[in-house]
Design a protein around this motif. Structure first.
Motif, short mmCIF file in Angstrom:
data_model
loop_
_atom_site.label_atom_id
_atom_site.label_comp_id
_atom_site.label_asym_id
_atom_site.label_seq_id
_atom_site.Cartn_x
_atom_site.Cartn_y
_atom_site.Cartn_z
N GLN A 9 0.83 -1.20 0.00
CA GLN A 9 0.00 0.00 0.00
C GLN A 9 0.87 1.26 0.00
O GLN A 9 0.60 2.20 -0.74
CB GLN A 9 -0.93 0.01 1.20
N GLU A 67 1.14 4.31 -2.81
CA GLU A 67 0.90 5.72 -2.48
C GLU A 67 2.13 6.59 -2.73
O GLU A 67 2.12 7.77 -2.41
CB GLU A 67 0.47 5.82 -1.02
N HIS A 74 5.28 6.12 -1.47
CA HIS A 74 6.22 6.19 -0.37
C HIS A 74 7.38 5.22 -0.58
O HIS A 74 7.28 4.27 -1.35
CB HIS A 74 5.53 5.87 0.96
#
Length: 66
Positions: free
Chosen positions: A38, A42, A44
């Protein structure tokens, strides 16, 4: 030794395609793996730090593969 099949069950409506692949292998992804996927999605980056044999490779490669 801990095996990936001992991981908690995934959510019923899990949208991650990697969860389906894990299921086909007879495994369930660990929460840290799903969190890494996840986070990658996103945008990161970070460091994955868990014990040897815990699934870091799947956590690291999973985001880009998804």
């Amino acid at each position: 030794m801990t095996h990936m099949t001992e991981a908690p069950a995934a959510a019923v409506d899990d949208p991650c395609p990697l969860t389906d692949w894990f299921t086909l292998q007879g495994w369930m992804p660990w929460p840290f793996q799903k969190a890494a996927w996840q986070a990658f999605g996103e945008g990161h980056s970070g460091l994955i730090r868990v014990a040897t044999g815990s699934g870091k490779t799947y956590a690291a490669y999973g985001g880009p593969l998804a």
